[in-house]
Design an enzyme around this catalytic site. Sequence first.
Site, PDB file in Angstrom:
ATOM      1  N   ASP A  79     100.548  35.579  33.682  1.00  0.00           N
ATOM      2  CA  ASP A  79     100.601  34.321  32.944  1.00  0.00           C
ATOM      3  C   ASP A  79      99.301  34.122  32.164  1.00  0.00           C
ATOM      4  O   ASP A  79      98.208  34.379  32.671  1.00  0.00           O
ATOM      5  CB  ASP A  79     100.796  33.173  33.939  1.00  0.00           C
ATOM      6  N   GLU A  87      97.275  53.337  42.165  1.00  0.00           N
ATOM      7  CA  GLU A  87      97.178  53.880  43.516  1.00  0.00           C
ATOM      8  C   GLU A  87      98.527  53.851  44.232  1.00  0.00           C
ATOM      9  O   GLU A  87      98.726  54.581  45.210  1.00  0.00           O
ATOM     10  CB  GLU A  87      96.179  53.068  44.351  1.00  0.00           C
TER      11      GLU A  87
END
Length: 563
Positions: free
Chosen positions: A229, A278
């Site tokens: 956002d 990751e």
Amino acid sequence: MSQHSAAPAPTPTTDSAVATVARRRDWWRDAVIYQVYPRSFADSNGDGMGDLEGIRSRLPYLRDLGVDAVWLSPFYASPQADAGYDVADYRAVDPMFGTLLDADALIRDAHALGLRIIVDLVPNHSSDQHEWFKRALAEGPGSSLRERYHFRPGKGENGELPPNDWESIFGGPAWTRVTEPDGTPGEWYLHLFAPEQPDFNWEHPAVGDEFRSILRFWLDMGVDGFRIDVAHGMVKAEGLPDLGSHDEMRLLGNDVTPFFDQDGVHDIYRQWRLILDEYSGERIFVAEAWTPTVERTANYVRPDELHQAFNFQYLATHWDAAELREVVDRTLDSMRPVGAPATWVLSNHDVTRHATRFANPAGLGTQIREAGDRELGLRRARAATLLMLALPGSAYVYQGEELGLPDVVDLPDEVRQDPAYFRGAGQDGFRDGCRVPIPWTREGSSYGFGDGGSWLPQPEGWGELSVEAQTGVPGSTLELYRSALAVRRAQADLGAGDAVEWLTVPEGVLAFRRGDFVCVANTTGAAVTVPAHGRVLITSGEVEETGGEAVVAADTTVWWTTA
């Protein structure tokens, strides 16, 4: 002579198809992502407010619709001053929506159905009920917690004036003065949105540490990505200089401002990308970045930053062939050098639904208070959807647009909840109209939304636009979406890519080729004659073919295949 007026039946989604969707690489480059506004999607407990269990119960509907992923607007613990975009605890679910166990179950069920889950992240500001901010107020001037926000002394003889001339996007000053613990007027804090939404100071290392931890929390829960956002916010120009003009106090301005689209945001996203990479499963970031140009938007999706960014320039484009072609070309040209997919979107929770925007004259903006010509708006909206879904890249669908829902423009003042409605000189404040709970059934309490009414009143006649009323009905808007998404998935030349081959057509018409696929969109108010391009796959309106030519009705888009 042949005529085409109805979409073909949708292709059923099989278990093997679901498994294929779940496994495919680079899924986000051509994904169709469905936005769920949780409070308005489905209510499981009859309190009039949508919730996570309600969403979970409707996941098979979204699977059968044919979307690839579901983006959930905020469901975090919040006082709801701005419908959940004022977050008090980023690791908790607000009780009105359920619990963390409900979130876990929703994610697991979605994955079992071959759907991915993207959640909202709100890093520009917190709630004023966030523990950091409450402690900052309680501890008074000099508190180390105040350094995590933007607290400043005021100007004027007694500090009675705001620290600078910035105004809130929701209207009024972007600063609020606090009352200190001893009862005296004190410092001011910055809030680019509502006063209940104080902006974080991203220059403070604790803020970055906290959000990296929040990312890992939800990634460990199994989410497939984050929609960020106000991704163009967070970083403010050094010294918080005066703007000098209030003309740009809106989300989509013409220039970079001291508080939006500062270059420093990109350092944050590079750090975040390292964390995301990751994790297995091709998790993604999506930026809500209101930038002056698509070229500036491309900065957010460089290879070491975010994966996608909403194309608000496209959303704001009129239903006009020349304007649409220009923004399509600019978008593709801007995304190609950074290797990111273009995105296309027509509606969301912050703008008037496109079935209503297109029902009104051009030039009224993205928040409109008039119903306009309903028949015209729906016809254009259906055509615009087929055009959007034919373009290379990823597409976003806002809940209810597959039903052809209009904006509810006549909500009584006393039921409105948009904070911008109650503040002057900001956004128009009529976002409630696109947030009215969607109808599932022809009859019953709140048309199947739940058993206890709805938090915003639904119009009479809403039931005739419901999922129940449109399912299996040839030519209905719901079946058009189902068919279009099935065809899009089946056609090898649709979806991912970075270019179109424009074809020569009459003025007011857009036509392009992608391999064996051809899309023609007539944006005019009259029928046009164009060459037929093989077999019709789907059309939003009437198309009549005779002797190698096709008469395409006004405001109609048609897909062909030459294979």
